[in-house]
Design a protein around this motif. Structure first.
Motif, PDB file in Angstrom:
ATOM      1  N   LYS A 157       0.717  -1.248  -0.085  1.00 23.67           N
ATOM      2  CA  LYS A 157      -0.077  -0.122  -0.030  1.00 23.67           C
ATOM      3  C   LYS A 157       0.929   1.371  -0.121  1.00 23.67           C
ATOM      4  N   TRP A 158       1.964   1.204   0.705  1.00 27.57           N
ATOM      5  CA  TRP A 158       2.991   2.365   0.897  1.00 27.57           C
ATOM      6  C   TRP A 158       3.484   2.547  -0.549  1.00 27.57           C
ATOM      7  N   CYS A 159       3.605   1.583  -1.178  1.00 27.22           N
ATOM      8  CA  CYS A 159       4.412   1.625  -2.384  1.00 27.22           C
ATOM      9  C   CYS A 159       3.377   1.993  -3.538  1.00 27.22           C
ATOM     10  N   HIS A 160       2.076   1.623  -3.452  1.00 28.88           N
ATOM     11  CA  HIS A 160       0.985   2.276  -4.226  1.00 28.88           C
ATOM     12  C   HIS A 160       0.558   3.346  -4.198  1.00 28.88           C
ATOM     13  N   ASP A 161       0.663   4.101  -3.138  1.00 32.20           N
ATOM     14  CA  ASP A 161       0.149   5.418  -2.501  1.00 32.20           C
ATOM     15  C   ASP A 161       1.372   6.484  -2.990  1.00 32.20           C
ATOM     16  N   ARG A 162       2.514   5.969  -3.312  1.00 26.76           N
ATOM     17  CA  ARG A 162       3.600   6.821  -3.833  1.00 26.76           C
ATOM     18  C   ARG A 162       3.925   6.306  -5.303  1.00 26.76           C
ATOM     19  N   PHE A 163       3.042   5.502  -6.040  1.00 24.58           N
ATOM     20  CA  PHE A 163       3.426   5.392  -7.525  1.00 24.58           C
ATOM     21  C   PHE A 163       4.647   4.771  -7.485  1.00 24.58           C
ATOM     22  N   LEU A 164       4.953   3.678  -6.646  1.00 24.57           N
ATOM     23  CA  LEU A 164       6.372   2.871  -6.893  1.00 24.57           C
ATOM     24  C   LEU A 164       5.916   1.690  -6.933  1.00 24.57           C
ATOM     25  N   SER A 165       6.876   0.906  -7.624  1.00 30.46           N
ATOM     26  CA  SER A 165       6.772  -0.409  -8.008  1.00 30.46           C
ATOM     27  C   SER A 165       7.125  -1.366  -6.932  1.00 30.46           C
ATOM     28  N   CYS A 166       6.273  -2.078  -6.143  1.00 26.44           N
ATOM     29  CA  CYS A 166       6.585  -2.789  -4.926  1.00 26.44           C
ATOM     30  C   CYS A 166       7.460  -4.009  -5.563  1.00 26.44           C
ATOM     31  N   SER A 167       6.973  -4.767  -6.615  1.00 27.90           N
ATOM     32  CA  SER A 167       7.872  -5.754  -6.994  1.00 27.90           C
ATOM     33  C   SER A 167       9.361  -5.421  -7.649  1.00 27.90           C
ATOM     34  N   ALA A 168       9.427  -4.378  -8.215  1.00 27.38           N
ATOM     35  CA  ALA A 168      10.706  -3.751  -8.497  1.00 27.38           C
ATOM     36  C   ALA A 168      11.507  -3.446  -7.297  1.00 27.38           C
ATOM     37  N   LEU A 169      11.088  -3.245  -6.410  1.00 23.02           N
ATOM     38  CA  LEU A 169      12.058  -2.652  -5.234  1.00 23.02           C
ATOM     39  C   LEU A 169      12.271  -3.926  -4.442  1.00 23.02           C
ATOM     40  N   ARG A 170      11.466  -5.038  -4.451  1.00 21.53           N
ATOM     41  CA  ARG A 170      12.000  -6.203  -3.613  1.00 21.53           C
ATOM     42  C   ARG A 170      12.943  -6.874  -4.671  1.00 21.53           C
ATOM     43  N   THR A 171      12.755  -6.793  -5.674  1.00 15.40           N
ATOM     44  CA  THR A 171      13.967  -7.397  -6.606  1.00 15.40           C
ATOM     45  C   THR A 171      15.164  -6.566  -6.598  1.00 15.40           C
ATOM     46  N   ALA A 172      15.023  -5.384  -6.381  1.00 19.83           N
ATOM     47  CA  ALA A 172      16.331  -4.372  -5.916  1.00 19.83           C
ATOM     48  C   ALA A 172      16.961  -4.962  -4.607  1.00 19.83           C
ATOM     49  N   ASP A 173      16.040  -5.470  -3.391  1.00 18.39           N
ATOM     50  CA  ASP A 173      16.589  -5.821  -2.311  1.00 18.39           C
ATOM     51  C   ASP A 173      17.092  -7.205  -2.514  1.00 18.39           C
ATOM     52  N   VAL A 174      16.792  -8.163  -3.302  1.00 22.92           N
ATOM     53  CA  VAL A 174      17.550  -9.446  -3.682  1.00 22.92           C
ATOM     54  C   VAL A 174      18.863  -9.149  -4.217  1.00 22.92           C
ATOM     55  N   ILE A 175      18.862  -8.353  -5.359  1.00 21.14           N
ATOM     56  CA  ILE A 175      20.095  -7.943  -6.069  1.00 21.14           C
ATOM     57  C   ILE A 175      21.222  -7.450  -5.024  1.00 21.14           C
ATOM     58  N   ARG A 176      20.582  -6.436  -4.038  1.00 22.66           N
ATOM     59  CA  ARG A 176      21.510  -5.693  -3.392  1.00 22.66           C
ATOM     60  C   ARG A 176      22.336  -6.696  -2.284  1.00 22.66           C
ATOM     61  N   ALA A 177      21.363  -7.834  -1.725  1.00 24.93           N
ATOM     62  CA  ALA A 177      21.721  -9.026  -0.942  1.00 24.93           C
ATOM     63  C   ALA A 177      22.879  -9.698  -1.653  1.00 24.93           C
ATOM     64  N   GLU A 178      22.753 -10.010  -2.805  1.00 25.69           N
ATOM     65  CA  GLU A 178      23.700 -10.854  -3.514  1.00 25.69           C
ATOM     66  C   GLU A 178      25.125 -10.056  -3.883  1.00 25.69           C
ATOM     67  N   LEU A 179      24.986  -8.871  -4.307  1.00 27.79           N
ATOM     68  CA  LEU A 179      26.044  -8.045  -4.367  1.00 27.79           C
ATOM     69  C   LEU A 179      26.932  -7.878  -3.083  1.00 27.79           C
ATOM     70  N   LEU A 180      26.225  -7.576  -2.250  1.00 32.70           N
ATOM     71  CA  LEU A 180      27.000  -7.558  -0.532  1.00 32.70           C
ATOM     72  C   LEU A 180      27.619  -9.021  -0.538  1.00 32.70           C
ATOM     73  N   GLU A 181      26.752 -10.172  -0.736  1.00 34.44           N
ATOM     74  CA  GLU A 181      27.450 -11.371  -0.333  1.00 34.44           C
ATOM     75  C   GLU A 181      28.732 -11.665  -1.236  1.00 34.44           C
TER      76      GLU A 181
END
Length: 741
Positions: free
Chosen positions: A569-593
């Protein structure tokens, strides 16, 4: 390298008896029935009733008739080519037969891996095949896609994207974990697939026990046969009762013709879904808006018109058969799927009865001389036209509406789809091949050789990025850069960030620019509201910094929210893609690894300070010094430093929203099209550029007013640099500050 994630439906608590025995009361007859149950050889458990139901469906597939001849060819040959259309079943059945072969020899040479071009199809095929084999996803059958690994060391059959198998070769060059390798959808001609086909020739010589299966559409078979020599061919014949209607002249106003056809089909009352192939994603957005508007005024007695925009770049978009519950809901619906050429492999549903094809596509063609990608509209190939014909449901007749003349198909369309290798930036591919050469594999021979100037440009860029030594081999920096599943420029920026103490921030930037766009597609009339929301994230230093603000706000919301629904809902209210931000979270975790695994220095985050902002710009410049532009007239017309193309900042750039026009910018993306937009741009100073860009790169720049200005900056910096050298040892000198150069 890949983090093992929890997979869907991967619970080991599996069914133990078929559904017909679930209610057994334990009498003697029931016990005897249990003892007679056929056991699944892959997990030792009794088959469920669903297995037998799916087996009947599998036996109806066109490829099933070829199982015996395929198994014979597999036993007696090292390479087998399978030719069949899009719905013959080769992608789901051939891997299962190969798993049976590996089981029969007790996995003495390893398991099975099957490559796919699209990550969506890799995931869905793994889910489907696990269901058909009656085993658990993530255990006996799994998948590996970028930044997601749903396998264990015991997995028998893996589906993966072609680039992930390519990356596995960096640590396991001869792929010793596998007894059978299946390269699927070869006709897509992706760079990774073409490279794999070349490298596997050497692997097959080194491993005589290895089996290679190549799945392709019929039109590429002659080329594959000459490439791999005299190898057995399994041809799968399919019948398609498709009526092809050519509408010459419709291309002049294709969008109007498409809309007219959609509503004409809907008013006819004929059952079946519609798939529309458009030239580009912008056309998808236009058609989606109009069909939704017009569809809302249709007679409800005709049924609901559900519009499905299919963007292949998004992780979960796949148009597949509906389950029983969905079918009941969709009885009074007609789905209209809007997609482009890259969605051809993502249409799985048998409910499609109508296909509308514009006959052209917008392709990205890279020009190595100016280091820029052009968006070129050109006819599709005859092989693509044939695939679109096959998409029409095989279970009953359908119609293909071609918005072009029949002569156009024979005269203007090329027989085969162009190889991506001949139209793309090859810097990342060359970095990989240089890394593989360390492992001792020979030079790769390609089905279609890339242009020499593209290879030379790739080598030149790697040299500028300090990825090569004086002998043209990978330097230490080049080896580390190849560890990251990113473009070399982004990898170099991360390495530079290690020195400039801003790794935390650079990993966030890398994840955000690698993931899909975090800003949602805006519905009509929402632009003002969206910009008002996005202004809260804007950073004065540029779009790269704005992305950090967006990610940090998303992280804070995730940590402080009671449920996933609140985050969405927070993403939707701010016109942000929740799925894209989840993907970024996963990518960042792997880069940190990866950073942790190879023990690179990692400073504490300091985002917000003036020094940190300067360090981020230094790290970005270390990787993206080849992507600089200057505003030449104060009105936002930017001239590229490497060529004479003029571009404007994208309307969604923070600078466009705040009406600020920086003189010099570093940008992440630029394409030559009707709108020459610079995407993801941040302001830099010419002084910082001259300090961090390699001198020989600057010397090779073409003459321009921008180069003259930079030369003046360098002349001004030279006396200062001399004074520093004569004085005390200065930790800020270019050589000490940027040893990664």
């Amino acid at each position: 390298m890949e983090e093992e994630l929890e997979c869907p439906n991967s619970s080991p608590e599996k069914r133990y008896f078929p559904e017909s025995l679930d209610s057994s009361d334990g009498d003697e007859e029931g016990v005897l029935a249990c003892e007679d149950l056929e056991l699944n050889p892959f997990d030792g458990l009794p088959y469920s009733s669903r297995y037998y139901k799916l087996l009947k469906e599998r036996e109806d597939l066109p490829i099933w008739k070829e199982k015996y001849s395929f198994m014979e060819s597999l036993l007696q040959n090292q390479v087998v080519i399978v030719s069949g259309d899009a719905k013959c079943g080769k992608s789901s059945q051939v891997p299962q037969w190969c798993a049976e072969y590996c089981l029969s020899i007790h996995y003495q040479h390893g398991g099975v891996i099957c490559t796919q071009v699209h990550k969506q199809t890799a995931v869905q095929l793994a889910l489907r095949v696990a269901d058909e084999m009656d085993v658990n996803i993530g255990h006996e059958v799994g998948y590996v896609i970028p930044f997601e690994n749903c396998c264990t060391s015991e997995t028998i059959l893996r589906y993966c994207t072609d680039d992930m198998l390519q990356r596995e070769m960096m640590s396991n060059p001869f792929l010793g974990s596998y007894g059978v390798i299946i390269v699927d959808d070869v006709h897509e001609r992706s760079i990774a697939t073409d490279v794999l086909l070349g490298l596997l020739k050497d692997v097959l010589l080194a491993r005589p026990e290895l089996k290679l299966i190549i799945n392709s559409s019929p039109l590429l078979i002659s080329k594959l046969s000459s490439y791999y020599g005299d190898v057995p061919l399994i041809e799968v014949k399919s019948k398609h009762a498709v009526e092809v209607v050519y509408l010459s002249g419709a291309q002049k106003d294709s969008l109007k013709s498409i809309l007219s056809l959609i509503f004409e089909i809907h008013h006819s009352g004929e059952k079946g879904d519609i798939v529309v192939f458009l030239a580009c994603e912008q056309d998808i957005e236009k058609a989606y808006e109009i069909v939704c508007q017009e569809g809302s005024h249709l007679n409800p007695d005709l049924g609901e018109l559900v519009v499905v925009p299919l963007y292949p770049k998004e992780k979960c978009t796949l148009f597949k058969p509906a389950d029983e519950a969905e079918r009941r809901c969709q009885a009074s619906q007609r789905r209209v799927v809007l997609t482009t050429s890259s969605g051809e492999s993502l249409i799985w549903s048998n409910t499609v009865r109508f296909v509308i094809d514009v006959g052209v596509e917008r392709r990205k063609v890279y020009n190595p001389r100016i280091r820029a990608t052009s968006l070129v509209t050109q006819p599709i190939s005859q092989s693509q036209a044939e695939i679109r014909k096959q998409i029409v449901g095989a279970s009953s007749s359908g119609k293909l509406f071609c918005l072009y003349a029949e002569e156009f198909a024979s005269k203007d369309m090329r027989p085969l789809k162009p190889a991506e290798m001949q139209e793309a930036n090859l810097t990342r591919m060359v970095l990989f091949l240089k890394r593989i050469d360390i492992a001792g594999l020979g030079h790769c021979s390609f089905m279609n050789r890339p242009a020499p100037e593209s290879l030379m440009q790739a080598l030149e860029d790697l040299d500028y990025l300090a990825a090569l030594d004086n002998d043209g081999n990978l330097s230490e920096f080049g080896i580390i850069m190849s560890e990251f599943p990113l473009d070399p420029q982004l990898s170099k920026a991360i390495l530079a960030a290690c020195e400039f103490d801003c790794v935390d921030e650079m990993l966030t930037i890398a994840a955000m620019v690698t993931a899909p766009n975090c800003f949602s597609h805006l519905p009509p009339g929402a632009e003002a509201a969206a910009q008002a929301c996005w202004k809260t994230f804007l950073h004065p230093d540029g779009d790269h910094f704005t992305l950090i603000n967006v990610y940090k706000a998303y992280q804070d919301t995730t940590l402080n929210s009671a449920s996933e629904h609140c985050v969405e809902k927070w993403c939707h209210d701010r016109f942000l893609s929740c799925s894209a931000l989840r993907t970024a979270d996963v990518i960042r975790a792997e880069l940190l690894e990866i950073i942790t695994r190879i023990e690179l220095p990692y400073a504490e985050p300091a985002f917000g300070s003036t020094e940190n902002s300067l360090n981020i710009k230094k790290a970005l410049l270390s990787g993206y010094f080849m992507q600089i532009a200057r505003d030449v007239d104060g009105a936002g017309n930017y001239l590229m430093l490497t060529h004479k193309q003029v571009a404007q900042l994208h309307p969604l750039s923070g600078y466009s929203i705040t009406k600020k026009v920086p003189e010099w910018v570093l940008f992440h993306k630029f394409s030559i099209s009707e709108n020459n937009y610079i995407r993801i741009a941040s302001e830099i100073s010419p002084e910082l550029f001259m300090q961090l860009a390699p001198q020989y790169y600057f010397s090779n720049l073409p003459p321009s007013e921008s180069k003259d200005i930079l030369q003046q900056v360098m002349d001004h910096l030279a006396p200062i640099s001399t004074m520093k050298k004569e004085g005390e040892k200065c930790p800020e000198s270019t050589e000490q500050r940027c040893t990664v150069q």
